[in-house]
Enzyme design. Structure first.
Site, PDB file in Angstrom:
ATOM      1  CG  ASN A   9      46.147  32.260  68.224  1.00 40.28           C
ATOM      2  OD1 ASN A   9      45.678  32.709  67.174  1.00 40.28           O
ATOM      3  ND2 ASN A   9      47.304  31.612  68.263  1.00 40.28           N
ATOM      4  CE  LYS A  11      46.585  27.853  68.020  1.00 41.67           C
ATOM      5  NZ  LYS A  11      47.530  26.824  68.342  1.00 41.67           N
ATOM      6  CG  HIS A  94      51.837  31.461  67.935  1.00 43.37           C
ATOM      7  ND1 HIS A  94      51.909  30.171  67.467  1.00 43.37           N
ATOM      8  CD2 HIS A  94      50.907  31.465  68.921  1.00 43.37           C
ATOM      9  CE1 HIS A  94      51.045  29.423  68.147  1.00 43.37           C
ATOM     10  NE2 HIS A  94      50.426  30.175  69.044  1.00 43.37           N
ATOM     11  CD  GLU A  96      50.123  26.982  65.927  1.00 45.22           C
ATOM     12  OE1 GLU A  96      49.458  27.935  65.489  1.00 45.22           O
ATOM     13  OE2 GLU A  96      49.637  26.094  66.655  1.00 45.22           O
ATOM     14  CD  GLU A 166      51.707  30.459  73.320  1.00 45.13           C
ATOM     15  OE1 GLU A 166      50.576  30.372  73.793  1.00 45.13           O
ATOM     16  OE2 GLU A 166      51.944  30.435  72.111  1.00 45.13           O
ATOM     17  N   GLY A 172      48.638  22.940  71.073  1.00 41.23           N
ATOM     18  CA  GLY A 172      47.763  22.154  70.209  1.00 41.23           C
ATOM     19  C   GLY A 172      47.905  20.652  70.396  1.00 41.23           C
ATOM     20  CB  SER A 208      47.179  21.943  75.892  1.00 41.37           C
ATOM     21  OG  SER A 208      47.673  21.473  74.654  1.00 41.37           O
TER      22      SER A 208
END
Ligand code: PGA
Length: 246
Positions: A9, A11, A94, A96, A166, A172, A208
């Site tokens: 990904n 991003k 996701h 985010e 996740e 991140g 991560s």
């Protein structure tokens, strides 16, 4: 050896020319036999990256889609439009998107349905925040997210049912989830999804993931692959990570 799913990904880390360069580099890095590599570039890089990935037998996916096919949705892109450019996969939910852009479980469900309508493969992302984990609510949160995504959904045979665990606090942050705990949760997700859909999902871990820890995840019996963010957006870190799998 199980089939490995390796999702990259990118991003909003790279512009179109950087993405094109990295796609060429990905093409030269040979991933383990029988594994499936899917790259999720930024929307603006999809058209540049798609032919390069295709030539190298790598797949391409959308990071996010809108559930309508067309319409007055300024700034949005539909699953159909991504498909037109060669995308075979799309992420849904996701963290985010859920947390920074306030996507609800209902939004995620609509996206899942739209992706499936296009006969693309959705990868659902689920996970708890740190506060929810501390409050002992991991199971409750995941159950809610999975129920909303899959209850009464006729998931077509022949399309991989992919769920990525996740944990929000691991994305991140450099603070990855303990592999045994990730395995426990992925197994739990598998059982819930089976109850809801009758199908066994492909369970991934994301948060991560790096060259240092990837083996600890993919060696777990229920974890079939990883969704990598930061470490996938750079040639050296991606090749280091892939090297650990050979
Ligand atoms: P990260 O991101 O690897 O940078 O933590 C994971 C993700 O995008 O799901």
């Amino acid at each position: 050896m199980k089939k490995l799913y390796l999702f990259a990904n990118w991003k909003m880390y790279l512009d179109a020319s950087e993405s094109e360069k990295l796609a060429r580099a990905f093409g030269k890095i040979s991933s383990p036999r029988g594994s499936e590599v899917v790259v999720f570039p930024s929307a603006i890089a999809v058209s540049a990256v798609a032919p390069i990935l295709k030539k190298n037998k790598l797949s391409i996916g959308a990071q996010n889609i809108h559930w309508a096919d067309h319409g007055g949705f300024t700034g949005e892109i539909s699953a159909a439009m991504y498909k037109d450019f060669g995308c075979t996969h799309a992420l849904a939910g996701h963290s985010e998107r859920r947390h920074l852009f306030h996507e609800s479980d209902h939004d995620v469900r609509l996206k899942l349905e739209a992706i499936l309508d296009q006969k693309m493969t959705p990868a659902l992302c689920v996970g708890e925040t740190l506060e929810e984990r501390k409050a002992g609510k991991v199971e409750e949160v995941l159950e809610r997210q999975l129920h909303s995504a899959y209850a009464n959904l006729l998931f077509p045979k022949g399309i991989d049912l992919i769920v990525a665990y996740e944990p929000v606090w691991a994305i991140g942050t450099g603070e990855s989830c303990d592999p045994k705990e990730a395995e426990r949760v992925v197994e739990l997700i598998g059982n819930s999804v089976k109850k809801l859909t009758g199908q066994t999902p492909v369970g991934l871990y994301g948060g991560s993931v790096s060259a240092e820890n990837i083996r600890h995840y993919v060696d777990q019996p229920n974890i079939q692959g990883v969704l990598v963010g930061g470490a996938s957006a750079d040639k050296e870190s991606w090749s280091a990570l892939i090297e650990k799998l050979s």
